[in-house]
Design a protein around this motif. Structure first.
Motif, short mmCIF file in Angstrom:
data_model
loop_
_atom_site.label_atom_id
_atom_site.label_comp_id
_atom_site.label_asym_id
_atom_site.label_seq_id
_atom_site.Cartn_x
_atom_site.Cartn_y
_atom_site.Cartn_z
N ARG A 194 -7.86 2.56 6.41
CA ARG A 194 -7.55 1.22 6.93
C ARG A 194 -6.76 1.26 8.23
O ARG A 194 -6.64 0.24 8.91
CB ARG A 194 -6.73 0.47 5.88
CG ARG A 194 -7.44 0.27 4.55
CD ARG A 194 -6.50 -0.37 3.54
NE ARG A 194 -7.10 -0.50 2.22
CZ ARG A 194 -6.43 -0.85 1.12
NH1 ARG A 194 -5.12 -1.11 1.22
NH2 ARG A 194 -7.04 -0.92 -0.04
N GLY A 195 -6.18 2.43 8.56
CA GLY A 195 -5.39 2.51 9.79
C GLY A 195 -4.14 3.33 9.60
O GLY A 195 -4.11 4.24 8.76
N PRO A 196 -3.07 3.04 10.34
CA PRO A 196 -1.83 3.81 10.22
C PRO A 196 -1.25 3.73 8.81
O PRO A 196 -1.36 2.71 8.13
CB PRO A 196 -0.89 3.14 11.24
CG PRO A 196 -1.80 2.46 12.22
CD PRO A 196 -2.99 2.01 11.42
N VAL A 197 -0.62 4.82 8.37
CA VAL A 197 -0.02 4.90 7.04
C VAL A 197 1.49 4.91 7.19
O VAL A 197 2.06 5.79 7.83
CB VAL A 197 -0.49 6.16 6.29
CG1 VAL A 197 0.20 6.25 4.93
CG2 VAL A 197 -2.00 6.15 6.12
N ARG A 198 2.15 3.92 6.61
CA ARG A 198 3.61 3.80 6.68
C ARG A 198 4.24 4.26 5.37
O ARG A 198 3.68 4.02 4.30
CB ARG A 198 4.02 2.35 6.96
CG ARG A 198 3.29 1.69 8.11
CD ARG A 198 3.61 2.34 9.43
NE ARG A 198 2.97 1.63 10.54
CZ ARG A 198 2.87 2.11 11.77
NH1 ARG A 198 3.38 3.32 12.05
NH2 ARG A 198 2.28 1.42 12.73
N LEU A 199 5.41 4.88 5.48
CA LEU A 199 6.14 5.33 4.30
C LEU A 199 6.41 4.18 3.34
O LEU A 199 6.22 4.31 2.12
CB LEU A 199 7.45 6.00 4.71
CG LEU A 199 8.41 6.39 3.58
CD1 LEU A 199 7.76 7.39 2.62
CD2 LEU A 199 9.71 6.95 4.16
N ARG A 200 6.86 3.04 3.88
CA ARG A 200 7.18 1.90 3.00
C ARG A 200 5.93 1.41 2.27
O ARG A 200 6.01 1.04 1.09
CB ARG A 200 7.80 0.77 3.81
CG ARG A 200 8.13 -0.47 2.97
CD ARG A 200 9.00 -1.46 3.71
NE ARG A 200 10.33 -0.92 3.94
CZ ARG A 200 11.30 -0.92 3.03
NH1 ARG A 200 11.07 -1.39 1.80
NH2 ARG A 200 12.48 -0.43 3.33
N THR A 201 4.79 1.41 2.94
CA THR A 201 3.56 0.96 2.28
C THR A 201 3.21 1.86 1.10
O THR A 201 2.84 1.39 0.02
CB THR A 201 2.39 0.95 3.29
OG1 THR A 201 2.74 0.13 4.40
CG2 THR A 201 1.12 0.42 2.64
N VAL A 202 3.34 3.18 1.32
CA VAL A 202 3.06 4.13 0.24
C VAL A 202 4.08 3.97 -0.88
O VAL A 202 3.73 3.98 -2.07
CB VAL A 202 3.05 5.58 0.77
CG1 VAL A 202 2.75 6.56 -0.36
CG2 VAL A 202 2.04 5.74 1.90
N ALA A 203 5.35 3.81 -0.51
CA ALA A 203 6.41 3.65 -1.52
C ALA A 203 6.18 2.40 -2.36
O ALA A 203 6.36 2.42 -3.59
CB ALA A 203 7.77 3.59 -0.83
N ASP A 204 5.81 1.31 -1.71
CA ASP A 204 5.53 0.08 -2.46
C ASP A 204 4.37 0.28 -3.44
O ASP A 204 4.39 -0.22 -4.56
CB ASP A 204 5.20 -1.06 -1.50
CG ASP A 204 6.41 -1.55 -0.72
OD1 ASP A 204 7.54 -1.23 -1.14
OD2 ASP A 204 6.22 -2.24 0.30
N ALA A 205 3.37 1.06 -3.00
CA ALA A 205 2.20 1.28 -3.84
C ALA A 205 2.52 2.09 -5.09
O ALA A 205 1.85 1.94 -6.13
CB ALA A 205 1.10 1.97 -3.03
N VAL A 206 3.54 2.95 -5.00
CA VAL A 206 3.90 3.78 -6.16
C VAL A 206 5.19 3.33 -6.82
O VAL A 206 5.73 4.02 -7.69
CB VAL A 206 3.99 5.27 -5.75
CG1 VAL A 206 2.66 5.74 -5.17
CG2 VAL A 206 5.11 5.52 -4.75
#
Length: 285
Positions: A194-206
């Motif tokens: 989908r594009g750039p990967v942010r730490l916060r986005t990954v953290a929210d997902a897990v």
């Protein structure tokens, strides 16, 4: 003069492992920490022309160097300098940026094959105890072995053991991945598309805080999340190039702006252009 790669490569997040011929090349630098282990002496020079003839060399990141006399049988490992194995390799080897200090101090030798079934005396690092902050018993994912059955799988597995010894990440038993880290590794490829990967986005997902995920991720994977994502992009692009895709198509599919962007990142990391590797290398899965 370009690097005459002839051999095999194993690409993992944070690690590019090469086995084969090391030939002469021009003065260059790469961002990775480089370990060279050879069955016979080779000669290198730094930017000032100082020379070193050795069978073991650890070249610090962003250090200009050239191979003046190569070797027929050698192992090259490129480690991300922000990974725990990369930092540990530099600390344990005691090497600096000058040619005379690229050959690590050793206290004894141990028979570890460099390539194939023939064994060669490969010096061990002087320090074998875990460094401060090192997670004893954790074997980072960059050391996962290739599938059994590939023609080069035995060579690659042996080469991984050599790198593990030098980096101090040679624990026989690995600590199981934290469930959140396992979930992050699963979700990151989807986010990459989908594009750039942010730490916060990954953290929210897990369902973890960014700081706690960052800590767990580095400990279990061996590399922080941001360079891990960059290595995934590089791995995806070079896999596509090795499969016959053009540099442009591979770069776009992996999330790079264009083929020059991919080439710049690859060359900065490894010291070579991806086109120099694609035709001459047997890539392991």
């Amino acid at each position: 003069m370009s690097h005459p790669w002839r051999g095999w490569c194993l690409l993992r997040p944070g690690l590019l492992l090469y086995g084969g011929t090391v030939g002469r090349n021009a003065l260059h630098a790469h961002h990775a920490v480089q370990l060279i282990v050879s069955a016979e002496p080779f000669t290198m020079a730094d930017a000032q022309g100082e020379r070193l003839t050795t069978r073991i060399a650890v070249i610090p990141p962003d250090t200009r160097h050239a191979v003046l006399t190569g070797a027929r049988e050698a192992l090259l490992a490129h480690l991300d300098p922000r990974s725990s194995p990369g930092r540990s390799l530099l600390a344990r080897s005691g090497t600096g940026c000058e040619a005379s200090t690229w050959s690590p101090s050793v206290t004894r030798t141990r028979d570890l094959p460099v390539r194939g079934s023939s064994a060669h005396a490969v010096p061990e690092p002087a320090h074998t105890s875990p460094r401060p902050g090192q997670h004893e018993g954790v074997r980072p994912l960059m050391f996962t072995e290739p599938p059994i059955g590939h023609a080069r799988s035995a060579e690659a597995t042996t080469a991984l053991r050599v790198v593990e010894v030098w980096t101090g990440h040679s624990a026989a038993d690995s600590i199981p991945l934290h469930p959140a880290v396992e979930a992050a590794i699963t979700v990151i490829p989807t986010l990459l598309r989908r594009g750039p990967v942010r730490l916060r986005t990954v953290a929210d997902a897990v369902h973890l805080s960014p700081s706690w995920l960052a800590h767990l991720f580095s400990a279990h994977v061996g590399i922080p999340l941001r360079p891990y994502v960059r290595w995934l992009r590089l791995q995806r692009a070079i896999d596509l190039v090795a499969a016959g895709e053009t540099l442009t198509a591979a770069a776009h599919s992996a999330g790079f702006t264009d083929s020059p962007h991919f080439t710049r990142v690859f060359r900065h990391t490894f010291g070579n252009a991806p086109s120099e590797l694609a035709a001459a290398i047997d890539w392991l899965p």
